[in-house]
Design a protein around this motif. Structure first.
Motif, PDB file in Angstrom:
ATOM      1  N   ARG A 217       0.943  -1.256  -0.098  1.00 32.90           N
ATOM      2  CA  ARG A 217      -0.060   0.072   0.024  1.00 32.90           C
ATOM      3  C   ARG A 217       1.088   1.195   0.154  1.00 32.90           C
ATOM      4  N   ILE A 218       0.722   1.914  -1.013  1.00 30.77           N
ATOM      5  CA  ILE A 218       1.705   3.053  -1.325  1.00 30.77           C
ATOM      6  C   ILE A 218       1.160   4.440  -1.156  1.00 30.77           C
ATOM      7  N   LEU A 226      -2.303   3.944  -2.899  1.00 32.87           N
ATOM      8  CA  LEU A 226      -2.587   3.140  -3.874  1.00 32.87           C
ATOM      9  C   LEU A 226      -2.251   1.750  -3.407  1.00 32.87           C
ATOM     10  N   SER A 227      -3.121   0.834  -3.473  1.00 31.42           N
ATOM     11  CA  SER A 227      -2.508  -0.532  -3.230  1.00 31.42           C
ATOM     12  C   SER A 227      -2.182  -1.348  -4.504  1.00 31.42           C
ATOM     13  N   ILE A 228      -1.133  -2.013  -4.443  1.00 30.56           N
ATOM     14  CA  ILE A 228      -1.067  -2.933  -5.780  1.00 30.56           C
ATOM     15  C   ILE A 228      -0.690  -4.365  -5.142  1.00 30.56           C
ATOM     16  N   LEU A 229      -1.001  -5.237  -6.088  1.00 25.36           N
ATOM     17  CA  LEU A 229      -0.712  -6.729  -5.800  1.00 25.36           C
ATOM     18  C   LEU A 229      -0.083  -7.143  -7.006  1.00 25.36           C
ATOM     19  N   VAL A 230       1.021  -7.737  -6.653  1.00 18.84           N
ATOM     20  CA  VAL A 230       2.116  -7.926  -7.792  1.00 18.84           C
ATOM     21  C   VAL A 230       1.918  -9.371  -8.126  1.00 18.84           C
ATOM     22  N   ASP A 231       2.382  -9.751  -9.409  1.00 21.62           N
ATOM     23  CA  ASP A 231       2.515 -11.196  -9.757  1.00 21.62           C
ATOM     24  C   ASP A 231       3.968 -11.522  -9.553  1.00 21.62           C
ATOM     25  N   PRO A 232       4.275 -12.564  -8.550  1.00 18.82           N
ATOM     26  CA  PRO A 232       5.629 -12.973  -8.397  1.00 18.82           C
ATOM     27  C   PRO A 232       6.274 -13.763  -9.464  1.00 18.82           C
ATOM     28  N   LEU A 233       5.281 -14.239 -10.644  1.00 19.98           N
ATOM     29  CA  LEU A 233       6.334 -14.782 -11.766  1.00 19.98           C
ATOM     30  C   LEU A 233       6.221 -13.901 -12.833  1.00 19.98           C
ATOM     31  N   SER A 234       5.329 -12.849 -12.731  1.00 20.04           N
ATOM     32  CA  SER A 234       5.817 -11.580 -13.740  1.00 20.04           C
ATOM     33  C   SER A 234       5.556 -10.494 -13.088  1.00 20.04           C
ATOM     34  N   PRO A 235       6.576  -9.880 -12.387  1.00 19.89           N
ATOM     35  CA  PRO A 235       6.494  -8.849 -11.641  1.00 19.89           C
ATOM     36  C   PRO A 235       6.552  -7.549 -12.330  1.00 19.89           C
ATOM     37  N   ARG A 236       6.921  -7.537 -13.610  1.00 20.05           N
ATOM     38  CA  ARG A 236       7.002  -6.154 -14.378  1.00 20.05           C
ATOM     39  C   ARG A 236       5.747  -6.026 -15.059  1.00 20.05           C
ATOM     40  N   SER A 237       4.678  -6.803 -15.000  1.00 21.61           N
ATOM     41  CA  SER A 237       3.660  -6.622 -15.635  1.00 21.61           C
ATOM     42  C   SER A 237       2.721  -5.798 -14.913  1.00 21.61           C
ATOM     43  N   VAL A 238       1.570  -5.356 -15.279  1.00 28.37           N
ATOM     44  CA  VAL A 238       0.517  -4.387 -14.674  1.00 28.37           C
ATOM     45  C   VAL A 238       0.028  -5.018 -13.403  1.00 28.37           C
TER      46      VAL A 238
END
Length: 375
Positions: A217-218, A226-238
């Motif tokens: 949470r940024i 802004l809360s973000i949930l990152v895909d650990p297998l594709s961390p540079r994707s949206v």
């Protein structure tokens, strides 16, 4: 530690006892405790199923100790002695077979003793240290069942996705460590991205991010985030995004995110992409006023509502977060809907239409409304 005796009534005829022993805390109750120097012949012992199971077969001995004790403290010490003897005997009976020790040493030789950082006194668990290609240290926790190596050990580490060891039936410790080393290398890019997030912006949640956390949470400033949930297998994707704050502030950001994804460039790290798409620079913790960053409820002064087990945000923690914000851009105070509802109900000028309460912000008196869940 000494036993703790807690009276359950005013005449001190009943007590709840907490008895710390061998790293555990046993509890039981005693009723009909006499006053003065009388024996505890008529006292009644009540214990839970765990303690009852431990004492099974020696109930007569416990009753004898109870009858012969002149006061409650004496009996508690007598019972502690009985329990210590029983637990010591059970521990000796549960020792693994001799082959267990030879197999364990052989497995440790194969892994390398330099990786071993901790070993339990009863050899039931151990910790290995491994380093990834970027030099990060990782601790692998392994629990060894008494039937090892015939029974598969269980393992865990601080990874965003658990490692499935079901295909490694009958595997050695070296096989398990190798499996985790492979998994650790899989998340190098994810940790690089998240380390960049943690170093460049004000992370409001989690308080102390671990390598398993895929959520951040940024702070955006102005009580917005802004809360973000990152895909650990594709961390540079949206990432999955959710804005919190005044509509006057966050609505334009939502529109920019939806319309500006063509600017997303996976050769850049996550924060650089978000700043390009949202056309802003995230504030850092070092150069922003704490009051401006605060997301605590303006009524209860807490971030998470303690009385609500639901968690609407994308984190794993419990308790609802502020979900209603004053629409006055100069105020933008956040509130829990439940707190705001209670506040408006306490004000005589509040009016209600169907299931919506209309009133004024507690800080700036700007009009504010909240839906009532109780009608």
């Amino acid at each position: 530690m000494e036993p703790i005796l807690l009276p359950l009534n005013y005449d001190f005829s009943a007590f709840h006892v907490l008895l710390p022993l061998q790293g555990k805390e046993f509890s039981f109750s005693i009723h009909n405790v006499p006053k003065g120097e009388e024996f505890l012949r008529n006292a009644k012992l009540e214990c839970n199923e765990e303690l009852r199971s431990i004492l099974r077969g020696v109930e007569h001995l416990v009753q004898e100790r109870l009858n012969q004790s002149v006061d409650l403290h004496t009996f508690v010490l007598e019972l502690k002695d009985v329990l210590e003897r029983i637990l010591r005997t059970q521990s000796l009976h549960s020792l693994p077979k001799p082959a267990f020790y030879a197999d364990l040493c052989s497995n440790l030789d194969a892994v390398g003793w330099e990786h071993l950082v901790w070993l339990a006194d009863d050899l039931s668990s151990l910790h290995f240290r491994v380093f990834d290609s970027a030099g990060r240290e990782h601790i692998l926790l392994i629990d060894l069942p008494p039937g090892f190596p015939d029974v598969q050990p269980t393992a865990s580490a601080n990874l965003p996705v658990p490692v499935d060891l079901r295909s490694l039936h009958g595997a050695s410790l070296k096989d398990i460590v190798s499996q985790y080393e492979t998994a650790i290398e899989r998340y190098q890019e994810f940790w690089k991205v998240m380390e960049d997030v943690d170093s460049r912006v004000w992370v409001m949640e989690p308080d102390h991010p671990s390598r398993a956390d895929v959520f951040r949470r940024i702070a955006l400033g102005g009580h917005c985030s802004l809360s973000i949930l990152v895909d650990p297998l594709s961390p540079r994707s949206v990432p999955e995004c959710r804005f919190f704050g005044s509509d006057a502030f966050v609505s334009p950001l939502r529109k920019l995110l939806n319309s500006g994804l063509r600017k997303w460039d996976q050769s850049r790290l996550l924060i650089a992409n978000l700043e390009a798409v949202l056309e802003l620079t995230f504030p850092s913790a070092q150069d922003t006023d704490n009051e401006d960053m605060s997301a605590d409820c303006g009524i209860c002064y807490a971030y998470r509502a303690q009385d609500d087990p639901a968690s609407p945000n994308m984190g794993a923690q419990k308790g609802s977060i502020p979900d209603r914000v004053c629409d006055n851009a100069n105020c933008a105070r956040p509130f829990h809907s439940t707190c705001l509802l209670e506040w408006l109900r306490s004000i005589t000028t509040t009016r209600q239409s169907f299931d919506v309460l209309f009133g004024h912000c507690p800080y700036c008196s700007h009009p504010i409304a909240v839906k009532s869940t109780h009608g």
